[in-house]
Motif scaffolding. Structure first.
Motif, PDB file in Angstrom:
ATOM      1  N   GLY A  57      -1.623 -14.065  13.000  1.00  0.00           N
ATOM      2  CA  GLY A  57      -1.588 -14.150  11.801  1.00  0.00           C
ATOM      3  C   GLY A  57      -1.052 -13.181  10.949  1.00  0.00           C
ATOM      4  O   GLY A  57      -1.293 -11.793  11.350  1.00  0.00           O
ATOM      5  N   LYS A  58      -0.635 -12.762   9.869  1.00  0.00           N
ATOM      6  CA  LYS A  58      -0.375 -11.240   9.417  1.00  0.00           C
ATOM      7  C   LYS A  58      -2.009 -10.859   8.593  1.00  0.00           C
ATOM      8  O   LYS A  58      -2.575 -11.868   7.773  1.00  0.00           O
ATOM      9  N   PRO A  59      -2.702  -9.842   9.021  1.00  0.00           N
ATOM     10  CA  PRO A  59      -3.574  -9.402   8.790  1.00  0.00           C
ATOM     11  C   PRO A  59      -4.360  -9.218   6.723  1.00  0.00           C
ATOM     12  O   PRO A  59      -2.845  -9.107   6.329  1.00  0.00           O
ATOM     13  N   ALA A  60      -5.379  -9.720   7.055  1.00  0.00           N
ATOM     14  CA  ALA A  60      -5.832  -9.298   5.401  1.00  0.00           C
ATOM     15  C   ALA A  60      -5.871  -8.261   5.216  1.00  0.00           C
ATOM     16  O   ALA A  60      -6.358  -7.593   5.539  1.00  0.00           O
ATOM     17  N   THR A  61      -5.800  -7.495   3.861  1.00  0.00           N
ATOM     18  CA  THR A  61      -5.239  -6.353   2.893  1.00  0.00           C
ATOM     19  C   THR A  61      -6.305  -6.425   2.279  1.00  0.00           C
ATOM     20  O   THR A  61      -6.458  -7.319   0.905  1.00  0.00           O
ATOM     21  N   LEU A  62      -7.664  -5.542   2.470  1.00  0.00           N
ATOM     22  CA  LEU A  62      -8.557  -5.730   1.361  1.00  0.00           C
ATOM     23  C   LEU A  62      -8.106  -3.816   0.438  1.00  0.00           C
ATOM     24  O   LEU A  62      -7.896  -3.438   0.886  1.00  0.00           O
ATOM     25  N   VAL A  63      -7.764  -4.085  -0.925  1.00  0.00           N
ATOM     26  CA  VAL A  63      -7.158  -2.901  -1.248  1.00  0.00           C
ATOM     27  C   VAL A  63      -8.440  -2.270  -2.195  1.00  0.00           C
ATOM     28  O   VAL A  63      -9.385  -3.422  -3.231  1.00  0.00           O
ATOM     29  N   GLN A  64      -9.329  -1.228  -2.508  1.00  0.00           N
ATOM     30  CA  GLN A  64      -9.900  -0.758  -2.985  1.00  0.00           C
ATOM     31  C   GLN A  64      -9.523   0.241  -4.322  1.00  0.00           C
ATOM     32  O   GLN A  64      -8.373   0.132  -3.937  1.00  0.00           O
ATOM     33  N   ASP A  65     -10.312   0.624  -4.376  1.00  0.00           N
ATOM     34  CA  ASP A  65      -9.615   1.216  -6.102  1.00  0.00           C
ATOM     35  C   ASP A  65      -9.675   3.043  -5.891  1.00  0.00           C
ATOM     36  O   ASP A  65      -8.664   3.848  -6.751  1.00  0.00           O
ATOM     37  N   ALA A  66      -9.970   3.208  -4.220  1.00  0.00           N
ATOM     38  CA  ALA A  66      -9.304   4.847  -3.608  1.00  0.00           C
ATOM     39  C   ALA A  66      -9.646   4.967  -2.863  1.00  0.00           C
ATOM     40  O   ALA A  66     -10.086   3.794  -1.851  1.00  0.00           O
ATOM     41  N   LEU A  67      -9.221   6.288  -1.645  1.00  0.00           N
ATOM     42  CA  LEU A  67      -9.196   6.407  -0.332  1.00  0.00           C
ATOM     43  C   LEU A  67     -10.611   7.572   0.163  1.00  0.00           C
ATOM     44  O   LEU A  67     -10.297   8.382  -0.098  1.00  0.00           O
ATOM     45  N   SER A  68     -11.332   6.642  -0.729  1.00  0.00           N
ATOM     46  CA  SER A  68     -12.889   7.198  -0.179  1.00  0.00           C
ATOM     47  C   SER A  68     -13.626   6.348   0.146  1.00  0.00           C
ATOM     48  O   SER A  68     -14.147   5.109   0.588  1.00  0.00           O
ATOM     49  N   PRO A  69     -15.134   7.105   0.590  1.00  0.00           N
ATOM     50  CA  PRO A  69     -16.048   6.996   1.312  1.00  0.00           C
ATOM     51  C   PRO A  69     -16.993   5.448   0.041  1.00  0.00           C
ATOM     52  O   PRO A  69     -17.751   4.388   1.340  1.00  0.00           O
TER      53      PRO A  69
END
Length: 340
Positions: A219-231
């Motif tokens: 299945g299409k992978p789940a996507t988690l969207v965070q507030d920034a591209l940071s550690p």
């Protein structure tokens, strides 16, 4: 406010105007203690060298120095975030190519802001820069046309555009490589972690990975969207991954900073990497090899990308109206470490 003069700097440092000039132009001729004193005065007074006036006092557009009596120009290198190792490596690559050709690089950061990007580009235009090499945030066709009409070369970095030269990485292929590797080591429940604002290259990585996973029969992978591209956002994503049901056994992060934060937090709360969850990042920044579990990642040729962009700008500057725009596409490659 009135601009600080070189005489005021000399007076504050207790040296001659000629010594200040040497610190600015030929620092090797000045003793270290004196250099430090002059630089402290420059910092304290906020002195900014007037480059336009300096050029006018010399033969137009020429300087003498290690490159001989050749035209010497400044190019702007505008990136999204200079604190991101990826962006600074791209800028270093561009600067190396420009320096090798006898030119200078002015680093500027848009901080993901179209308004700040616009101010940076306007500044370069006002300073008569030879061109701009840019990872664009909001730069559009109208802006590009205006800059080119002003005599500036424009090269897009990590973006595609038919009306100008561009240097980019095949991020769809990068996503495909990452997903294929996770599938190849037996992972079947794969999640993708990204952040906002999500640059186009990250979207392309996600698309390439999703297509590969779907074509493999999952299945299409789940996507988690965070507030920034940071550690820090990678750490937050770790808790979201652990709370998912069914829990992913593989995670592909849009960049290494997210992946490093994710791995460190997974280890901190007792999850095993890669036994429980395999993690793969993107970029291969210097920190990737020193994560709590050394990071498997997709290596971008970052400095080469900046170098290629600078070469395109220099070619256009030299060829003039005969120049034909080119699009250079570099391919990323897989670096396997312990995390996957």
């Amino acid at each position: 406010m009135p601009q600080t003069s070189i005489r005021e700097v000399a007076r504050r440092a207790g040296v001659s105007v000629g010594t200040v000039s040497n610190v600015l132009n030929r620092p090797d001729l000045v003793a270290e203690a004196t250099r430090d004193r002059v630089r402290a005065a420059i910092e304290e007074l906020g002195f900014v060298r007037n480059e336009s006036a300096r050029r006018l006092r010399r033969r137009p557009e020429h300087t003498a120095g290690e490159f001989g009596d050749q035209p010497r120009r400044a190019f702007g290198v505008v990136v999204e975030d200079l604190t991101n190792p990826y962006a600074s490596d791209v800028a270093r690559g561009a600067e190396a190519a420009l320096n090798a050709a006898g030119h200078d690089a002015l680093w500027l950061s848009s901080d993901h802001s179209a308004a700040k990007e616009r101010r940076s580009v306007t500044l370069l235009e006002e300073q008569n820069a030879a061109g701009v090499l840019i990872i664009p945030v909001g730069l559009g066709s109208r802006d590009i046309s205006r800059l080119r009409a002003a005599g500036m070369t424009v090269v897009l970095i990590d973006r595609d555009a038919a009306e100008v030269c561009s240097a980019q990485v095949d991020h769809v292929a990068g996503g495909e490589i990452a997903a294929a590797h996770l599938l190849g080591i037996g992972r079947e429940r794969i999640a993708f972690v990204t952040g906002v604002p999500e640059p186009q290259p990250c979207v392309e990585r996600r698309d390439g990975a999703a297509r590969t996973i779907v074509e493999a029969g999952f299945g299409k992978p789940a996507t988690l969207v965070q507030d920034a591209l940071s550690p820090t956002e990678g750490q937050a994503a770790a808790h979201e991954v652990l709370a998912m049901s069914p829990r992913p056994d593989g995670v592909f992060c849009a960049n290494d900073l997210l992946a490093i934060g994710l791995i460190n937090e997974l280890i901190r709360v007792g999850a095993r990497v890669p036994e429980d969850i395999a993690v793969i990042g993107y970029d291969d920044i210097e920190l990737a090899a020193s994560a709590a579990v050394p990071l498997t990642t997709i290596r971008q040729p970052r400095r080469e990308l900046g170098w290629e962009a600078a070469e395109l700008a220099l070619a256009e500057l030299g060829e003039g109206k005969s120049h034909q725009h080119r699009q250079v596409v570099l391919r990323p490659d897989l670096v396997i470490r312990e995390s996957a």
